[in-house]
Scaffold this motif. Structure first.
Motif, short mmCIF file in Angstrom:
data_model
loop_
_atom_site.label_atom_id
_atom_site.label_comp_id
_atom_site.label_asym_id
_atom_site.label_seq_id
_atom_site.Cartn_x
_atom_site.Cartn_y
_atom_site.Cartn_z
N GLU A 1 0.85 -1.20 0.00
CA GLU A 1 0.00 0.00 0.00
C GLU A 1 0.88 1.25 0.00
O GLU A 1 2.01 1.25 0.50
N TYR A 2 0.33 2.33 -0.54
CA TYR A 2 0.96 3.64 -0.50
C TYR A 2 1.40 3.93 0.95
O TYR A 2 0.60 3.80 1.88
N ALA A 3 2.67 4.27 1.13
CA ALA A 3 3.21 4.43 2.49
C ALA A 3 2.83 5.78 3.09
O ALA A 3 2.81 6.80 2.39
N LYS A 4 2.51 5.77 4.38
CA LYS A 4 2.18 7.02 5.09
C LYS A 4 2.98 7.11 6.37
O LYS A 4 3.24 6.10 7.02
N PRO A 5 3.38 8.33 6.75
CA PRO A 5 4.13 8.48 8.00
C PRO A 5 3.30 7.97 9.18
O PRO A 5 2.09 8.13 9.20
N ASN A 6 3.96 7.37 10.12
CA ASN A 6 3.32 6.94 11.37
C ASN A 6 2.26 5.86 11.18
O ASN A 6 1.43 5.63 12.05
N LYS A 7 2.25 5.22 10.01
CA LYS A 7 1.39 4.04 9.81
C LYS A 7 2.30 2.89 9.39
O LYS A 7 3.22 3.09 8.60
N PRO A 8 2.02 1.70 9.87
CA PRO A 8 2.86 0.57 9.46
C PRO A 8 2.71 0.27 7.97
O PRO A 8 1.65 0.52 7.39
N THR A 9 3.75 -0.25 7.38
CA THR A 9 3.72 -0.66 5.97
C THR A 9 2.72 -1.80 5.82
O THR A 9 2.73 -2.74 6.60
N ARG A 10 1.85 -1.68 4.81
CA ARG A 10 0.81 -2.69 4.67
C ARG A 10 0.85 -3.37 3.31
O ARG A 10 1.05 -2.73 2.28
N ILE A 11 0.59 -4.66 3.33
CA ILE A 11 0.50 -5.43 2.10
C ILE A 11 -0.82 -5.13 1.41
O ILE A 11 -1.86 -5.03 2.06
N LYS A 12 -0.76 -4.93 0.10
CA LYS A 12 -1.97 -4.66 -0.67
C LYS A 12 -2.70 -5.97 -0.91
O LYS A 12 -2.12 -6.93 -1.43
#
Lengths: 213, 213
Positions: free
Chosen positions: B199-210
């Motif tokens: 998934e599109y990366a966002k600060p302060n959110k964990p990296t997520r698999i699409k």
């Protein structure tokens, strides 16, 4: 086969078009660029746009989009003229991807993603400790591609660090053995499986598989 | 880790250096460029230097070395301003590699390697029938990179042909499903195995698999 004309492409939804057009060049390299700004603030960003430009002198190109996240990286390269390129491997691909989040300039992507900065042989920009093939570059040229305002940055390799076991007798580096990955489109990550190395092709001779010693 | 300084790199054997430095950018795309000269003589050459430059307009760059085999290709592009790019898949990688042999200008690499030229939607340059993702381009810009006399050619995509089954709902093209391959260094060919889309990366959110569809 599905066909898209030039007009079809122009009228696509923007996000759809970005994913589609980014698929067309084929598999892309996955690298992290390490820099510091003039105060020593570290920056790290993943790019899929590093490409080989020449072996002698040893030159590598990178494309930066006009208003993309790695803008801090570009600013640092232009200011300090030094940067590192670090191949992304399977073990760190999620942390590497996370560097693409829009962190503020005062935030270090090293700290935010858990990757480790290391300084090697007095090179002034940070390497990624977890990367198994990495090199430091000096900026040699920089230009704006006027067609779309992307920036082309060319650097010369000044120092190279590679796991010795992956460096074969003939100079070929087995980047697959380093678990280096490939990117497709904007968000696809792939490991690889070697098919073959092939011998230098000659007219009127059949294509031959290179037999490794 | 094995370390090479700038001076170490400069004093390496030429062939060794070429294999080593070509390994550094990471995995490369594998594409065949199809052209004709002004008399209609067909030319086809494999390149590992195609890269994404922008989605809107849809721009793709290619680097040509100063005196390399694809020189006929470069001459044809400059003369006709039209060319095709065809992704190389596992089924044709050996024939694709064979196009890098130094054939004479009057020889067609299609005939010499058994690949099939096809003309689609009145586009004037030949596509490779066996390729499952291919597009026609119009030359938009051309320059010599003065640092090493390589040539940068930029084209805009005018017509795109892709196997419909590989085009996902969001625009992502599953080039792995098309058996597209990746290149390492000068002569390594690799198939791929998807790890994940992220998934599109966002600060302060964990990296997520699409999670796909």
């Amino acid at each position: 086969m599905k066909y898209f004309s030039s007009d079809d492409i122009k009228t696509l939804d923007e996000r759809y078009r970005a994913l589609m057009i980014n698929s067309l060049s084929g598999f892309k390299s996955a690298n992290l660029i390490g820099t510091v700004d003039e105060t020593g603030q570290e920056n790290l960003s993943i790019v899929s746009s590093v490409f080989h430009l020449g072996a002698n002198p040893a030159l590598v190109g990178v494309i930066f989009r006009p208003h993309s996240v790695p803008r801090h990286t570009l600013e640092n390269i232009l200011a300090t003229e030094k940067y590192t390129i670090n191949q992304v491997n399977v073990q760190i691909y999620m942390a590497a991807h996370q560097t693409s989040a829009r962190y503020e300039k005062h935030q270090s992507e090293f700290e935010e993603t858990g990757l480790t900065a290391e300084y090697l042989h007095a090179f002034p920009a940070p390497f990624v400790k977890e990367s198994r093939l990495k090199y430091g570059l000096k900026l040699k040229d920089h230009q704006t591609i006027k067609l779309n305002d992307t920036e082309l940055v060319i650097g010369e390799i000044e120092s190279l660090h590679v796991e010795e076991s992956a460096l074969l007798e003939d100079g070929y580096i087995d980047i697959e053995a380093l678990d280096s990955i490939a990117i497709s489109s904007l968000d696809g990550y792939h490991s690889t499986k070697r098919i073959n190395r092939l011998e230098y092709a000659k007219p009127n001779k059949p294509t031959r598989i290179k037999l490794l010693g």
